[in-house]
Write a protein that holds these residues in place. Structure first.
Motif, PDB file in Angstrom:
ATOM      1  N   ARG A 114    -104.080 -36.959 -37.898  1.00 56.42           N
ATOM      2  CA  ARG A 114    -102.901 -36.215 -37.436  1.00 56.42           C
ATOM      3  C   ARG A 114    -101.614 -36.981 -37.736  1.00 56.42           C
ATOM      4  NH1 ARG A 114    -103.886 -36.403 -32.162  1.00 56.42           N
ATOM      5  NH2 ARG A 114    -102.342 -38.045 -31.893  1.00 56.42           N
ATOM      6  N   GLU A 116    -112.073 -38.341 -31.614  1.00 53.91           N
ATOM      7  CA  GLU A 116    -110.681 -38.276 -31.161  1.00 53.91           C
ATOM      8  C   GLU A 116    -109.830 -39.332 -31.852  1.00 53.91           C
ATOM      9  OE1 GLU A 116    -108.113 -38.643 -26.997  1.00 53.91           O
ATOM     10  OE2 GLU A 116    -110.229 -38.070 -26.916  1.00 53.91           O
ATOM     11  N   THR A 117    -110.368 -40.541 -31.983  1.00 48.79           N
ATOM     12  CA  THR A 117    -109.583 -41.586 -32.658  1.00 48.79           C
ATOM     13  C   THR A 117    -109.361 -41.236 -34.122  1.00 48.79           C
ATOM     14  OG1 THR A 117    -111.554 -42.938 -33.155  1.00 48.79           O
ATOM     15  CG2 THR A 117    -110.394 -43.400 -31.097  1.00 48.79           C
ATOM     16  N   LEU A 137     -99.763 -45.957 -35.334  1.00 46.52           N
ATOM     17  CA  LEU A 137     -99.665 -44.555 -35.732  1.00 46.52           C
ATOM     18  C   LEU A 137     -98.232 -44.148 -36.020  1.00 46.52           C
ATOM     19  CD1 LEU A 137    -102.197 -42.859 -33.282  1.00 46.52           C
ATOM     20  CD2 LEU A 137    -102.582 -43.534 -35.654  1.00 46.52           C
ATOM     21  N   SER A 164    -106.734 -38.562 -34.428  1.00 47.04           N
ATOM     22  CA  SER A 164    -105.372 -39.055 -34.209  1.00 47.04           C
ATOM     23  C   SER A 164    -104.822 -39.724 -35.455  1.00 47.04           C
ATOM     24  CB  SER A 164    -105.339 -40.022 -33.021  1.00 47.04           C
ATOM     25  OG  SER A 164    -105.903 -41.282 -33.345  1.00 47.04           O
TER      26      SER A 164
END
Length: 326
Positions: free
Chosen positions: A307, A300-301, A257, A304
């Motif tokens: 994001r 959620e993954t 990320l 992320s």
């Protein structure tokens, strides 16, 4: 009110579902999701991939149905991978106009047309008997420039079949430029390139090798990036954009990320990320054991990854996640 109590209370903006929805900084949409799909030659029923629960190698007929399901769910794209019956040293089936991937492209385009972006993996590892992403030199190393010649041929047959975007994933130096020249020379100026710009030599690719029937012995560390490095990803980005990439990719997503954020901040073209097989398998395994809430973890993954800067996310949960979002 007593002075010791805070006047600044960030919790005000977390108080209700409606409030959290109103102030959410990152939003997922089905159109940002891309479903990777595998089609295997010579089977009459879908074949489950044991290391990726819920994912199968499709027949041509079930691939058509999967494409329609994805369109109905509002998914933005499909990334097609072919699994041939025959592998050889140079990956001949990758450039066979009647090879399984080219047939699958035609099937999907004829079924759903331009309702979804049809993408194709442009790499040799599915087609070679040694499992590497290119042609081998006499000493057993991957010959970069000989491989580029094969990639150029693959790009043209995939474009001839009607694909909208080719996805060169082999991490050969100069691959985008060679593919762009080949496509333009063959009259495919409108066929785009989704460049795998930052693809790391990752342990998270393990289940994928079952999915594509890879014969690889050893590793791909001489051409995929070192997980210890981030700066070279920006060098790869500059090169791919200069060579004509229409979109760029970071792969894997969840363990990179930070790289994704750096590329998103620097890229003048759209940025994709691939939530890969090992990332998928870990969540599925933990959920099967009751250790995590599966649906919450999936969203959620994906959040992320969004994001961190991905504008498109390749994920095996694309259709399911689209349903959750809608």
């Amino acid at each position: 009110m007593s002075a010791e109590f805070p006047s600044v209370r960030p919790r005000r903006l977390r108080s209700t579902p409606a409030m959290r929805r109103l102030v959410a900084e990152t939003r997922l949409h089905p159109a940002e999701l891309v479903l990777p799909v595998f089609v295997r030659e010579g089977i009459t029923e879908p074949k489950p991939i044991t290391s990726m629960p819920g994912v199968v190698q499709h027949t041509r007929d079930t691939l058509r149905r999967a494409a329609v399901e994805a369109v109905e769910a509002g998914v933005g794209g499909l990334m097609l991978f072919g699994v041939p019956e025959v592998q050889d040293a140079t990956g001949t089936e990758g450039t066979n106009p009647e090879g399984i991937l080219q047939l699958a492209i035609r099937d999907v385009v004829s079924e759903v047309g331009d309702q979804v972006v049809v993408m194709s993996d442009l790499c040799l590892d599915e087609y070679t008997d040694h499992g590497h992403c290119g042609v081998l030199a006499a000493d057993g190393s991957v010959d970069n420039d000989a491989t580029l010649e094969r990639y150029a041929e693959m790009a043209v047959v995939q474009a001839d079949a009607g694909v909208h975007l080719v996805g060169p994933s082999g991490m050969m130096d100069g691959q985008v430029a060679v593919i762009r020249r080949a496509l333009d020379a063959a009259g495919h100026q409108d066929t785009g390139i989704l460049a795998y710009t930052a693809k790391y030599a990752s342990a998270f690719f393990g289940p994928f090798r079952e999915a594509v029937g890879s014969s690889l012995k050893g590793d791909r560390k001489t051409y995929q990036q070192d997980p210890a490095n981030a700066r070279e990803s920006l060098r790869e980005l500059a090169q791919d954009v200069a060579e004509g990439a229409d979109l760029v990719m970071v792969k894997p997503a969840m363990s990179y990320l930070d790289v994704l954020r750096q590329i998103a901040d620097a890229s003048p073209v759209p940025v994709s990320a691939y939530q890969v097989s090992g990332e998928y398998a870990m969540v599925e395994a933990a959920a099967a054991n009751g250790w995590i809430d599966r649906e919450r973890t999936i969203l959620e993954t994906l959040t992320s990854i969004r994001r961190a800067g991905a504008e498109q996310i390749l994920t095996y949960w694309a259709v399911e996640a689209a349903g959750m979002l809608r």
